[in-house]
Design a protein around this motif. Structure first.
Motif, mmCIF file in Angstrom:
data_model
loop_
_atom_site.group_PDB
_atom_site.id
_atom_site.type_symbol
_atom_site.label_atom_id
_atom_site.label_comp_id
_atom_site.label_asym_id
_atom_site.label_seq_id
_atom_site.Cartn_x
_atom_site.Cartn_y
_atom_site.Cartn_z
ATOM 1 N N ALA A 143 -23.860 51.149 37.609
ATOM 2 C CA ALA A 143 -24.362 49.921 36.994
ATOM 3 C C ALA A 143 -23.331 49.236 36.105
ATOM 4 C CB ALA A 143 -25.615 50.233 36.183
ATOM 5 N N PHE A 144 -22.555 49.971 35.363
ATOM 6 C CA PHE A 144 -21.710 49.373 34.337
ATOM 7 C C PHE A 144 -20.555 48.515 34.854
ATOM 8 C CE2 PHE A 144 -24.047 52.367 31.705
ATOM 9 C CZ PHE A 144 -24.437 51.502 30.695
ATOM 10 N N PRO A 145 -19.855 48.878 35.909
ATOM 11 C CA PRO A 145 -18.774 47.983 36.371
ATOM 12 C C PRO A 145 -19.270 46.608 36.831
ATOM 13 C CG PRO A 145 -18.496 50.161 37.307
ATOM 14 C CD PRO A 145 -19.839 50.138 36.631
ATOM 15 N N LYS A 146 -20.536 46.491 37.193
ATOM 16 C CA LYS A 146 -21.094 45.220 37.670
ATOM 17 C C LYS A 146 -21.456 44.271 36.529
ATOM 18 C CE LYS A 146 -23.243 47.573 41.546
ATOM 19 N NZ LYS A 146 -24.516 47.980 42.126
ATOM 20 N N LEU A 147 -21.491 44.776 35.315
ATOM 21 C CA LEU A 147 -21.930 43.971 34.184
ATOM 22 C C LEU A 147 -20.782 43.142 33.614
ATOM 23 C CD1 LEU A 147 -24.035 46.688 32.388
ATOM 24 C CD2 LEU A 147 -24.859 44.877 33.871
ATOM 25 N N LYS A 148 -21.133 41.981 33.087
ATOM 26 C CA LYS A 148 -20.149 41.136 32.438
ATOM 27 C C LYS A 148 -20.019 41.587 30.989
ATOM 28 C CE LYS A 148 -21.038 37.257 35.373
ATOM 29 N NZ LYS A 148 -21.892 36.135 35.610
ATOM 30 N N HIS A 149 -18.809 41.839 30.564
ATOM 31 C CA HIS A 149 -18.603 42.370 29.224
ATOM 32 C C HIS A 149 -19.074 41.435 28.113
ATOM 33 C CE1 HIS A 149 -15.029 39.863 29.484
ATOM 34 N NE2 HIS A 149 -14.909 39.979 28.186
ATOM 35 N N THR A 150 -19.117 40.157 28.382
ATOM 36 C CA THR A 150 -19.509 39.219 27.338
ATOM 37 C C THR A 150 -21.022 39.161 27.131
ATOM 38 O OG1 THR A 150 -19.542 37.395 28.913
ATOM 39 C CG2 THR A 150 -17.482 37.778 27.694
ATOM 40 N N THR A 151 -21.785 39.793 27.995
ATOM 41 C CA THR A 151 -23.246 39.710 27.877
ATOM 42 C C THR A 151 -23.871 41.018 27.440
ATOM 43 O OG1 THR A 151 -23.506 40.233 30.218
ATOM 44 C CG2 THR A 151 -23.407 37.896 29.614
ATOM 45 N N TRP A 152 -23.097 41.970 27.007
ATOM 46 C CA TRP A 152 -23.657 43.261 26.564
ATOM 47 C C TRP A 152 -24.311 43.031 25.271
ATOM 48 C CZ3 TRP A 152 -20.189 47.995 27.872
ATOM 49 C CH2 TRP A 152 -20.011 48.068 29.248
#
Length: 152
Positions: A143-152
């Motif tokens: 799941a984590f590589p698919k996430l945009k770092h600016t939206t955590w």
């Protein structure tokens, strides 16, 4: 004095924080076993489906345990000493009955922490006392590589 001709600037609203929840990354189409199933059946299904474990449900559909490849090893070792290639023992003899579960609305970060603390490879996901899915360590990692770092 310098006047700006751009007018009043309105700050753009910040992007909403992306909620990263277990329910969005869990598996819902589960392989399950019954306490009376044989270890033979478990080994066959785990191998065929390329999974390492699954929930165990009783006749009413209640979660009563989890069976994993590691749990099956005891029966495999016993087969070595009795010179048998069949593993007729029941799931209830080898499953882990004390099951830790996760809520589907739990943050994936909190679930990751739970994986670290308890060293499990999977957690059943329960909502209102019913099994609704399962989240594995692999699900969390994917799941984590698919996430945009600016939206955590």
């Amino acid at each position: 004095m310098v006047k700006s001709f751009q007018g009043v600037r309105v700050a753009e609203p910040k992007a909403p924080i992306q909620q990263i929840l277990v329910k969005d990354h869990m598996t819902t189409n589960l392989v399950t076993f019954h306490p009376e199933d044989s270890i033979d059946k478990v080994l066959e299904e785990l191998t065929k489906r390329k999974i390492s474990g699954a929930p165990v449900l009783d006749e009413s559909g209640a979660l009563v345990g989890v069976i994993s490849e590691r749990d099956c090893l005891a029966e495999i070792i016993k087969g070595k000493y009795t010179n048998t290639v069949r593993f007729p023992a029941k799931v209830k003899e080898h499953m882990s009955p004390n099951v830790m579960t996760i809520d589907p609305d739990m943050s994936l970060f909190d679930a990751a922490q739970k994986f670290l603390e308890h060293k499990h490879r999977r957690f059943p996901v329960m909502k209102n006392g019913h099994l609704v899915g399962q989240i594995s360590l692999s699900d969390v990692i994917r799941a984590f590589p698919k996430l945009k770092h600016t939206t955590w």
